[in-house]
Design a protein around this motif. Structure first.
Motif, PDB file in Angstrom:
ATOM      1  N   VAL A 100      -7.442 -11.455 -12.828  1.00 49.47           N
ATOM      2  CA  VAL A 100      -6.560 -10.579 -11.653  1.00 49.47           C
ATOM      3  C   VAL A 100      -6.043  -8.971 -13.021  1.00 49.47           C
ATOM      4  N   ASP A 101      -6.868  -8.091 -13.133  1.00 47.25           N
ATOM      5  CA  ASP A 101      -6.702  -6.942 -13.812  1.00 47.25           C
ATOM      6  C   ASP A 101      -5.416  -6.114 -13.205  1.00 47.25           C
ATOM      7  N   GLY A 102      -4.946  -6.121 -14.376  1.00 51.12           N
ATOM      8  CA  GLY A 102      -3.312  -5.076 -14.571  1.00 51.12           C
ATOM      9  C   GLY A 102      -2.733  -6.072 -14.743  1.00 51.12           C
ATOM     10  N   ARG A 103      -1.999  -5.403 -15.051  1.00 52.41           N
ATOM     11  CA  ARG A 103       0.088  -6.294 -15.586  1.00 52.41           C
ATOM     12  C   ARG A 103       0.860  -6.688 -13.842  1.00 52.41           C
ATOM     13  N   GLY A 104       0.068  -6.547 -13.353  1.00 56.06           N
ATOM     14  CA  GLY A 104       0.828  -7.522 -11.893  1.00 56.06           C
ATOM     15  C   GLY A 104       1.750  -8.616 -11.875  1.00 56.06           C
ATOM     16  N   LEU A 105       2.424  -8.531 -10.904  1.00 56.93           N
ATOM     17  CA  LEU A 105       3.155  -9.323 -11.425  1.00 56.93           C
ATOM     18  C   LEU A 105       2.637 -11.229  -9.981  1.00 56.93           C
ATOM     19  N   VAL A 138      -4.383  -7.320   1.931  1.00 65.93           N
ATOM     20  CA  VAL A 138      -3.933  -6.338   1.620  1.00 65.93           C
ATOM     21  C   VAL A 138      -2.537  -5.178   1.782  1.00 65.93           C
ATOM     22  N   LEU A 139      -2.112  -4.954   1.818  1.00 61.51           N
ATOM     23  CA  LEU A 139      -0.576  -4.052   2.503  1.00 61.51           C
ATOM     24  C   LEU A 139      -0.345  -2.746   0.701  1.00 61.51           C
ATOM     25  N   VAL A 140      -0.683  -1.319   1.168  1.00 59.85           N
ATOM     26  CA  VAL A 140      -0.497  -0.944   0.251  1.00 59.85           C
ATOM     27  C   VAL A 140       0.119   0.329   0.952  1.00 59.85           C
ATOM     28  N   SER A 155      -0.238 -11.048  -5.578  1.00 59.87           N
ATOM     29  CA  SER A 155      -0.943 -10.515  -6.639  1.00 59.87           C
ATOM     30  C   SER A 155       0.464  -8.545  -6.282  1.00 59.87           C
ATOM     31  N   GLU A 156       1.604  -8.724  -6.684  1.00 56.55           N
ATOM     32  CA  GLU A 156       2.399  -7.776  -6.985  1.00 56.55           C
ATOM     33  C   GLU A 156       2.396  -6.669  -7.764  1.00 56.55           C
ATOM     34  N   SER A 157       1.093  -4.806  -8.056  1.00 59.94           N
ATOM     35  CA  SER A 157       1.219  -4.456  -8.713  1.00 59.94           C
ATOM     36  C   SER A 157       1.434  -3.255  -8.401  1.00 59.94           C
ATOM     37  N   ASP A 158       1.022  -2.535  -8.775  1.00 54.85           N
ATOM     38  CA  ASP A 158       1.153  -1.001  -8.703  1.00 54.85           C
ATOM     39  C   ASP A 158      -0.612   0.051  -8.500  1.00 54.85           C
ATOM     40  N   TRP A 159      -0.298   0.547  -8.157  1.00 50.63           N
ATOM     41  CA  TRP A 159      -1.917   1.877  -8.047  1.00 50.63           C
ATOM     42  C   TRP A 159      -1.931   2.866  -8.287  1.00 50.63           C
ATOM     43  N   PRO A 160      -1.181   3.389 -10.339  1.00 50.88           N
ATOM     44  CA  PRO A 160      -0.282   4.733 -10.216  1.00 50.88           C
ATOM     45  C   PRO A 160      -1.550   5.578 -10.051  1.00 50.88           C
ATOM     46  N   ASP A 161      -2.922   6.048  -9.353  1.00 54.33           N
ATOM     47  CA  ASP A 161      -3.680   7.145  -9.724  1.00 54.33           C
ATOM     48  C   ASP A 161      -3.988   6.884  -8.060  1.00 54.33           C
ATOM     49  N   LEU A 162      -3.931   6.349  -6.976  1.00 54.60           N
ATOM     50  CA  LEU A 162      -3.865   6.389  -6.070  1.00 54.60           C
ATOM     51  C   LEU A 162      -4.250   8.065  -4.963  1.00 54.60           C
ATOM     52  N   GLY A 163      -3.120   8.348  -5.394  1.00 54.55           N
ATOM     53  CA  GLY A 163      -3.190   9.828  -4.454  1.00 54.55           C
ATOM     54  C   GLY A 163      -3.188   9.905  -3.004  1.00 54.55           C
ATOM     55  N   THR A 164      -2.449  10.686  -2.631  1.00 53.42           N
ATOM     56  CA  THR A 164      -2.090  10.432  -1.467  1.00 53.42           C
ATOM     57  C   THR A 164      -2.034  11.551  -0.193  1.00 53.42           C
ATOM     58  N   VAL A 179       1.003  -1.890  -4.805  1.00 56.22           N
ATOM     59  CA  VAL A 179       0.250  -3.212  -3.765  1.00 56.22           C
ATOM     60  C   VAL A 179       0.454  -4.545  -4.026  1.00 56.22           C
ATOM     61  N   ASP A 180       0.333  -4.770  -2.573  1.00 54.96           N
ATOM     62  CA  ASP A 180       0.926  -6.447  -2.227  1.00 54.96           C
ATOM     63  C   ASP A 180      -0.143  -7.902  -2.190  1.00 54.96           C
ATOM     64  N   SER A 181      -0.879  -8.176  -2.943  1.00 52.00           N
ATOM     65  CA  SER A 181      -2.300  -9.083  -2.498  1.00 52.00           C
ATOM     66  C   SER A 181      -2.346 -10.138  -2.305  1.00 52.00           C
ATOM     67  N   TYR A 182      -2.492 -11.159  -0.880  1.00 49.47           N
ATOM     68  CA  TYR A 182      -2.370 -12.210  -0.506  1.00 49.47           C
ATOM     69  C   TYR A 182      -3.770 -12.966  -0.942  1.00 49.47           C
ATOM     70  N   VAL A 183      -4.341 -13.686  -2.048  1.00 56.35           N
ATOM     71  CA  VAL A 183      -5.628 -13.507  -2.348  1.00 56.35           C
ATOM     72  C   VAL A 183      -5.637 -15.632  -2.061  1.00 56.35           C
ATOM     73  N   GLY A 184      -6.965 -15.656  -1.480  1.00 56.30           N
ATOM     74  CA  GLY A 184      -7.189 -16.935  -1.155  1.00 56.30           C
ATOM     75  C   GLY A 184      -8.644 -16.992  -2.101  1.00 56.30           C
ATOM     76  N   LEU A 185      -8.422 -18.388  -2.180  1.00 56.69           N
ATOM     77  CA  LEU A 185     -10.008 -18.834  -3.343  1.00 56.69           C
ATOM     78  C   LEU A 185     -10.650 -19.940  -2.066  1.00 56.69           C
ATOM     79  N   PHE A 186     -11.532 -20.123  -1.815  1.00 53.14           N
ATOM     80  CA  PHE A 186     -12.678 -20.603  -0.940  1.00 53.14           C
ATOM     81  C   PHE A 186     -13.542 -21.923  -1.952  1.00 53.14           C
ATOM     82  N   SER A 187     -13.346 -22.845  -1.907  1.00 55.33           N
ATOM     83  CA  SER A 187     -14.428 -23.696  -2.835  1.00 55.33           C
ATOM     84  C   SER A 187     -14.872 -24.427  -2.318  1.00 55.33           C
ATOM     85  N   PRO A 188     -16.472 -24.320  -2.031  1.00 59.24           N
ATOM     86  CA  PRO A 188     -17.154 -25.087  -1.711  1.00 59.24           C
ATOM     87  C   PRO A 188     -17.144 -27.099  -2.146  1.00 59.24           C
ATOM     88  N   SER A 189     -16.531 -27.356  -2.919  1.00 60.25           N
ATOM     89  CA  SER A 189     -16.604 -28.031  -3.751  1.00 60.25           C
ATOM     90  C   SER A 189     -15.118 -28.722  -4.452  1.00 60.25           C
TER      91      SER A 189
END
Length: 452
Positions: free
Chosen positions: A99-104, A69-71, A151-160, A81-91
């Motif tokens: 994926v929570d939220g309304r991210g693209l 993830v890059l924040v 996933s490209e999304s926003d994090w509205p309440d992270l803070g500064t 929030v730009d998330s690069y998600v990988g799912l590893f499967s044993p089979s």
């Protein structure tokens, strides 16, 4: 992970002892040394099967969600929030992901895949359903393979993160306070080749900053910043090599600063035509949105999140004002006919074999109302042995280029600088090479001094 490494290391040590001295001593005692051509393959097969069984028992059945993830903070306490998600499967199986939220959501092309080199073979096509939550359907993965999406999304309440930084006696000093709702781990304030470690910053915690500016912050030779930050861990000899989490962080940071991986983040394009960032806060987050779920399963979760924030600095409200080269934001607006981007990350650098390169520098807004006394044009070259290129500054008063007489590598003072600064505080610089003396990588910086 550590249990897997320890288990395999113990198994390998036992194998070496058995296949070597123990096997030899037993066969010699039995006076059957010629049986070694049978016992050695049998021991090898036995331990190969043991290693496979150990690896399978430890992680071979795990379904793993791995997020890189890059924040990048935004004004008002929000963040992208730009998330690069990988799912590893044993089979070999098909999955449905929530994926929570309304991210693209979108697939990852090979050029931007942070899991490059991993087998991402898929047995079918993915379907992305936008909504709240968003879904990925038909995520088919071969056995012991990984499939990825973004996933490209926003994090509205992270803070500064608040900073109060200024120049004192040739150093950047001040404070950085964590006003986010997350712990910032291994925080660093960096400028090109120089950095100062702040350690972990809990929510509300403040850290003192002193970044020495003596010497040349541009280092052509030596490892990049992404390596130097983790040099101690990467250089220590360990069974199985450096820690995988440290290697991953080093690769993510290197990719982020060179804009190879996070191409949508235009604010971090240090090379090529685009903005060049300078002073930056680098930190890591343990837990970031969005949450990723697998329908009908409870996968293991691994997250590596990089937090990057360009930092501002203050200038005196009155009296002498000085901003050294390296702290004035810059961009390359034109590449030469023969040449391209080069040099360290975070600086305006162009390789010129032949032709012209154009640069623009934006003086800080705090310089408004300052009576400029002098500009400093900093010029560096890889190796420093070639003649300086032809240098010109744009004269806004007559709208033409003014050639600099006998420019040299190092700092070139520019007296009476008002004509070279536009109403918006922009300084334009042109480097020209005729190609007769060969090409080089040139780094340009602008500093300023005045009275407020």
């Amino acid at each position: 992970d550590l249990p897997s490494i320890r288990g395999l290391s113990i198994l390998l040590a036992i194998y070496i002892v058995l296949v070597g001295p123990v096997n030899y001593l037993v066969l010699r005692w039995r006076k059957r040394l010629h049986w070694a051509w049978i016992t050695i393959p049998l021991i090898t097969l036995l331990f190969s099967g043991g290693a496979f069984a150990l690896g399978y028992a430890l992680r071979g059945t795990d379904l793993i969600v791995n997020k890189v993830v890059l924040v990048t903070p935004r004004p008002g306490g929000a963040a992208r929030v730009d998330s690069y998600v990988g799912l590893f499967s044993p089979s070999r199986q098909s999955y449905e992901i929530e994926v929570d939220g309304r991210g693209l959501l979108s697939p990852i092309v090979q050029e931007g895949d942070p899991f490059r080199g991993v087998n991402t073979a898929s047995g079918g096509d993915m379907t992305f359903v936008q909504g709240s939550p968003s879904r990925v359907r038909g995520l088919s993965i071969n056995q012991w393979s990984m499939q990825t999406f973004m996933s490209e999304s926003d994090w509205p309440d992270l803070g500064t993160v608040e900073s109060d930084l200024g120049f004192v006696d040739g150093a950047l000093v001040g404070t950085v306070r964590n006003r986010t709702n997350r712990r910032l781990r291994d925080a660093v304030v960096a400028l090109v080749s120089e950095f100062v470690r702040l350690g972990d910053l809990a929510p509300g915690q403040e850290a003192q900053v002193r970044l020495e500016l003596a010497g040349d912050i541009v280092q052509f030779m030596g490892p990049p910043l992404s390596y130097r930050l983790f040099e101690e861990e990467l250089s220590q000899p360990r069974p199985g090599g450096p820690p995988r989490d440290v290697q991953l962080k080093q690769q993510i940071l290197d990719a982020a600063l060179s804009s190879e991986m996070y191409s949508p983040i235009s604010s971090f394009r240090p090379m090529g035509v685009g903005n060049v960032q300078g002073l930056t806060l680098i930190a890591w987050l343990d837990d970031v949105p969005p949450e990723v779920r697998v329908a009908g399963r409870r996968p293991a979760q691994q997250t590596t999140a990089l937090y990057l924030l360009p930092l501002d600095y203050r200038l005196p409200e009155s009296g002498p004002v000085s901003v050294p080269p390296g702290f004035v934001s810059s961009r390359v607006t034109q590449m030469p006919t023969d040449g391209g981007p080069c040099g360290p990350n975070g600086v305006a650098a162009v390789y010129i074999g032949r032709g012209e390169a154009l640069f623009e520098f934006d003086l800080p807004k705090a310089m408004d109302g300052v009576q400029l006394r002098e500009l400093t044009l900093s010029l560096r070259s890889e190796g420093g042995w070639r003649e300086a290129p032809a240098v010109a500054l744009y004269d806004w008063s007559v709208q033409k280029w003014d050639e600099l007489e006998e420019p040299t590598f190092g700092d070139n003072p520019i007296a009476e600088p008002e004509a070279f600064v536009s109403e918006d505080g922009v300084v334009r610089v042109r480097l020209s090479v005729d190609g007769a003396s060969g090409g080089s990588c040139y780094v340009v910086g602008v500093g300023c001094e005045g009275e407020k």
